[in-house]
Each structure stands twice: as structure tokens, then as C-alpha cells.
Motif scaffolding. Structure first.
Motif, PDB file in Angstrom:
ATOM      1  N   SER A   1      30.290  40.865  40.325  1.00  0.00           N
ATOM      2  CA  SER A   1      30.837  41.875  39.693  1.00  0.00           C
ATOM      3  C   SER A   1      31.640  42.588  40.617  1.00  0.00           C
ATOM      4  O   SER A   1      31.862  42.202  41.827  1.00  0.00           O
TER       5      SER A   1
ATOM      6  N   ALA B   1      32.198  46.668  36.932  1.00  0.00           N
ATOM      7  CA  ALA B   1      31.204  47.629  37.081  1.00  0.00           C
ATOM      8  C   ALA B   1      31.028  48.862  37.717  1.00  0.00           C
ATOM      9  O   ALA B   1      32.119  49.245  38.240  1.00  0.00           O
TER      10      ALA B   1
ATOM     11  N   LYS C   1      32.101  43.072  31.243  1.00  0.00           N
ATOM     12  CA  LYS C   1      31.002  43.887  31.559  1.00  0.00           C
ATOM     13  C   LYS C   1      30.602  43.842  33.092  1.00  0.00           C
ATOM     14  O   LYS C   1      29.698  44.528  33.593  1.00  0.00           O
TER      15      LYS C   1
END
Lengths: 104, 57, 100
Positions: free
Chosen positions: A60, A86, A83
Motif C-alpha cells: 500500500s 491508504a 483500497k
């Protein structure tokens, strides 16, 4: 069972090390999570980045850093999903939930 | 407590000072990332063996 | 429950502000978070960054520096290299942050 490894990336010249370490850790059966912040989010545009996303268990980046580095948040790097754009909470997960920790 | 010091460049005086204090009376190991082809397999083994890894600038 | 103690160290002005934000990010996750600017004078922070430092201190973290100019300009807590070394011994995680 192999220990799990969390890697926190803050530098712009470290992608080869991140990939090399992730590959070696995965070969030992380790679970690997990588989080990129600040200027290191530029590495998400490296052609090798998507390969890292395939290899690691979780990758991420800090979306706020990505934005501040001049990227459009709608322009999701290859290998990531929305998603995985982050917050710094991902760094907290690296520290709390992984057996070993490495910053690069 | 086993400390692994990883170096991304040749340690300067500041890093040497800090490492000396952090390592004091502890079991320690080190790994040089400045070499052309680092042995990542060996590095991962060292990370797993250590209680704490510090990757210096 | 044992709380994590994390110390970030910054040696480049382009990384200090975001590094402080990273420290604050861990403080809100219930960790003791510290940031130390080493050997580099950095410009006076804007109001937002000053507020981040205050929030960090409210959560028992701190921002420190080995440079007196930063102590005067940005109200950092003064620390020597020797004191920093001793402080690092108490940490569960040590993060030399960003570029040198």
C-alpha cells in the motif's frame, strides 16, 4: 513457520532492495507487507512496482503523500487498487502485527 | 536482545556514535547494503534472527 | 499490554515535515512516537506542522533536535547525540527516515 516481515519505505532509491528482500522472504514462506510513504510513493511509478505487488502479500502507499508528490489520486498505480491508496495507519499495522520490521 | 545494524551507505561519524551506544552490552550483527549484489537471502535470515533491525541511512 | 516506542530520525529538511506527520500517525495508534532532527537546521514550521507537534506532545511523544537553532526557532526539545543514543536503547523501533 517463517516470521512475518513488515517493510516501511521512506527513500526513493530503495526499490531494488525492497524487491530483493521481499523475494527472499517469500521464498522462506514469510508473509510480507510493504508500505510506501512521502517521496517513496514516487516508486509506485517504477516499472518494477507492479511485480512487487504481485510478490508481496500486501502493498500500500500513503495517498496523502502521493497527492503531495503531484499525482492524481484517481491515477492508481499498476498493481494497486483504490483500497491500497491508504493512510499512515498501515504503518501502525506493520509495527503491531508483524514479527519483524525493516525501514528502507 | 540482538540488534541488527543494516547500512545503506558508509556510516559517518554520527551513525557510528549512535551505533556504538545502541550496541553497548548487546548481541549485535550487521549487514552492508552498499555492495553491488547484496545477499538478500542472508539479510532476511539475519532480520529473522534479530530482535530489532535498524537500517541506517 | 506493552506499548511500542518508536523513534524517527531526520537528517534532511525535505523529509522532516512528513516524518513528523508519520510520527503523529503512530501516536494516534497508541504508540509512544518521537522524532529527532539531527545535524540540520530546518526552516520555521508552518502553523499546521506546529499543531501536529503539539498534538504529538499531548500524546506523550516529542520532537527533538541536536541543533540549537531548531530548538529556538521551532521549539524542539534539545538533545545531544549521546543522549539520543541512550534514548534509542529504550525504543522498540528505530527509523532513520528518508534521505541523509
Amino acid at each position: 513457520m517463517a516470521k512475518s516481515l513488515g517493510i516501511f519505505v521512506t527513500t526513493t532509491d530503495s526499490l531494488a532492495h525492497v524487491i530483493g528482500i521481499t523475494k527472499a522472504a517469500k521464498a522462506k514462506g514469510s508473509k510480507v507487507k510493504v508500505f510506501f510513504t512521502w517521496k517513496a510513493t514516487n516508486l509506485s511509478k517504477d516499472p518494477a512496482f507492479a511485480g512487487l505487488c504481485d510478490m508481496a502479500d500486501d502493498v500500500s502507499i500513503c495517498v496523502d503523500s502521493y497527492k503531495k508528490q503531484g499525482f492524481n489520486v484517481e491515477d492508481i498505480p499498476e498493481g494497486l487498487t483504490s483500497k491500497k491508496m491508504a493512510t499512515q495507519a498501515q504503518h501502525g499495522i506493520l509495527i503491531e502485527d508483524f514479527d519483524c520490521y525493516l525501514s528502507l | 536482545m540482538k540488534i541488527l545494524n543494516v547500512y545503506r551507505s558508509v556510516p559517518d561519524e554520527t551513525v557510528q556514535q549512535l551505533v556504538k551506544i545502541v550496541n553497548r552490552d548487546r548481541d549485535t550483527d550487521n549487514f552492508d547494503l552498499t555492495v553491488e549484489n547484496p545477499d538478500y537471502d542472508s539479510l532476511v535470515d539475519k532480520i529473522f534472527e534479530a530482535d530489532q533491525t535498524i537500517c541506517w541511512w | 499490554m506493552e506499548y511500542k516506542k518508536v523513534c524517527f530520525m531526520y537528517r534532511h529538511e525535505d523529509y522532516a515535515v512528513d516524518g513528523i506527520r508519520s510520527a503523529l500517525g503512530l501516536a494516534v495508534e497508541n504508540m509512544y512516537a518521537y522524532g529527532v532532527v539531527i545535524g540540520k537546521e530546518i526552516p520555521e514550521f508552518d502553523e499546521l506542522t506546529q499543531e501536529s507537534i503539539e498534538m504529538l506532545r499531548d500524546m506523550e511523544g516529542d520532537i527533538l533536535s541536536t541543533e540549537q537553532a531548531n530548538v529556538e526557532k521551532n521549539d524542539f526539545t534539545a538533545i545531544s547525540i549521546e543522549e539520543l543514543g541512550e534514548k534509542l536503547r529504550e525504543m522498540t523501533h528505530i527509523i532513520p527516515y528518508g534521505a541523509k
